[in-house]
Design a protein around this motif. Sequence first.
Motif, PDB file in Angstrom:
ATOM      1  N   TYR A 252       0.907   4.664  -2.674  1.00  0.00           N
ATOM      2  CA  TYR A 252       0.276   5.677  -1.950  1.00  0.00           C
ATOM      3  C   TYR A 252      -0.130   6.765  -3.175  1.00  0.00           C
TER       4      TYR A 252
ATOM      5  N   VAL B 156       0.323  14.335   7.176  1.00  0.00           N
ATOM      6  CA  VAL B 156       1.022  12.834   7.068  1.00  0.00           C
ATOM      7  C   VAL B 156       2.102  13.210   8.295  1.00  0.00           C
TER       8      VAL B 156
ATOM      9  N   ILE C 240      -3.995   4.074   4.518  1.00  0.00           N
ATOM     10  CA  ILE C 240      -2.563   3.779   4.520  1.00  0.00           C
ATOM     11  C   ILE C 240      -1.675   4.279   5.617  1.00  0.00           C
ATOM     12  N   ARG C 241      -1.966   5.823   5.776  1.00  0.00           N
ATOM     13  CA  ARG C 241      -1.125   6.442   6.708  1.00  0.00           C
ATOM     14  C   ARG C 241      -1.519   5.681   8.214  1.00  0.00           C
TER      15      ARG C 241
ATOM     16  N   ALA D 223      -3.493   6.664  -4.766  1.00  0.00           N
ATOM     17  CA  ALA D 223      -4.588   6.335  -3.709  1.00  0.00           C
ATOM     18  C   ALA D 223      -5.543   7.792  -3.780  1.00  0.00           C
ATOM     19  N   ASN D 224      -6.657   7.388  -3.574  1.00  0.00           N
ATOM     20  CA  ASN D 224      -7.420   8.513  -3.322  1.00  0.00           C
ATOM     21  C   ASN D 224      -7.450   9.084  -1.944  1.00  0.00           C
ATOM     22  N   ALA D 225      -8.098  10.099  -1.512  1.00  0.00           N
ATOM     23  CA  ALA D 225      -7.916  10.699  -0.116  1.00  0.00           C
ATOM     24  C   ALA D 225      -8.312   9.766   0.902  1.00  0.00           C
TER      25      ALA D 225
ATOM     26  N   GLN E  83      -8.047   6.289   0.906  1.00  0.00           N
ATOM     27  CA  GLN E  83      -7.385   5.326   0.904  1.00  0.00           C
ATOM     28  C   GLN E  83      -6.002   5.907   1.368  1.00  0.00           C
ATOM     29  N   ARG E  84      -5.597   7.011   1.216  1.00  0.00           N
ATOM     30  CA  ARG E  84      -4.527   7.429   1.591  1.00  0.00           C
ATOM     31  C   ARG E  84      -4.382   7.504   3.308  1.00  0.00           C
TER      32      ARG E  84
ATOM     33  N   GLU F 270      -1.276  17.630   2.490  1.00  0.00           N
ATOM     34  CA  GLU F 270      -0.482  16.546   2.772  1.00  0.00           C
ATOM     35  C   GLU F 270       0.714  16.627   3.727  1.00  0.00           C
TER      36      GLU F 270
ATOM     37  N   LEU G 147       6.925   6.379   3.617  1.00  0.00           N
ATOM     38  CA  LEU G 147       6.289   6.414   2.178  1.00  0.00           C
ATOM     39  C   LEU G 147       7.347   6.764   1.199  1.00  0.00           C
TER      40      LEU G 147
ATOM     41  N   GLU H  89       0.888  -1.208   0.021  1.00  0.00           N
ATOM     42  CA  GLU H  89       0.059   0.088   0.054  1.00  0.00           C
ATOM     43  C   GLU H  89       0.866   1.266  -0.023  1.00  0.00           C
TER      44      GLU H  89
END
Length: 331
Positions: free
Chosen positions: A191, A306, A202-203, A194-196, A198-199, A302, A314, A187
């Motif tokens: 990154y 993050v 993942i984070r 990925a859409n918002a 999904q991000r 971002e 990432l 994942e």
Amino acid sequence: MASSANPGLWSDLSDLSGADACAALLKVNAEMFVAAPARDRESIETFEALALGFLPKADDATLSDIARILAPCPDTPTSVRDYLHRHTSELHSPARQNRMYSAPTSDKQHLATPAGRLNLASRARLDAEIIERILVLREDASENALASNLAFPSSIPAFHQLVRRAIERPDLARILLQRSDLTAAHEACLYLAANAEQRALIRERITRGESSSPFRVSSQDMDAISAAAADGDIACFERLLTEAFGFPESKEWRILQIGRHVLLALALKALGVETKEAARIFLNLHPALSYPLSAIRELMHEMRDVPQAVALVLIESILSAKALCGQSGEV
């Protein structure tokens, strides 16, 4: 496996008894299934549903005929094969079982054409050799089919190879991101595509497992990075990023490539760059980073969303390199 392949069949069946019509329909569909030049997942599932509906109504002779017809076909659904194995003697001998379970020489013919490779990549059962022989061609359509095929396990090295390719192919990455069996490392690699939502997931997953130690760029290095951005010198800017992270010189950032702008925000966050200085870099490095307003807003979000340690993970995953080690490596 469309009925229109034999339009005269249906009128012919009207003259048969119920049992005879069942046998004829089952046989013709089995023959059409085996003769098809390519079988995608939908056609396999359609045949499976039809066969399992008619097989219990077939007599022993019909079952034996169907077993012989389907024996050389590698795409015969497991449920159909198991039913025939239980109810006929055709598959009980070693010779028959070998015909039913071994890969036929026709696989070579499938590998020779785009349609055939798409068929192979969509099969309900895949073996490592077929996967490797498809991947070596770097063909978008068959790679997309493999990515969506859960018969291609995410645990084997070839799958990670496909994930690495998806970094350069957002369409492939988006297909892979629909899977539920991706590891956190997979994942992280995907990154950028990925859409918002999904991000964010993942984070969160990286946060639960990350162990990287965040670091802050030196003031001298930061001055040099800011100066390169002010000059719009992207080559110098990326070289300074590489040096700041301790990545090998061969690593390519390509942060101005469409679809990779977020990589810049991640890099600055991982280096501990302050928000105001990051905004100045976005404004100076290239107009595409700050126009329209939504572009720079995404980069700033971002930076805000993050965590620094996650940003480092990432960056390492996307570039396939470990920070400060000076060596390339799969992550």
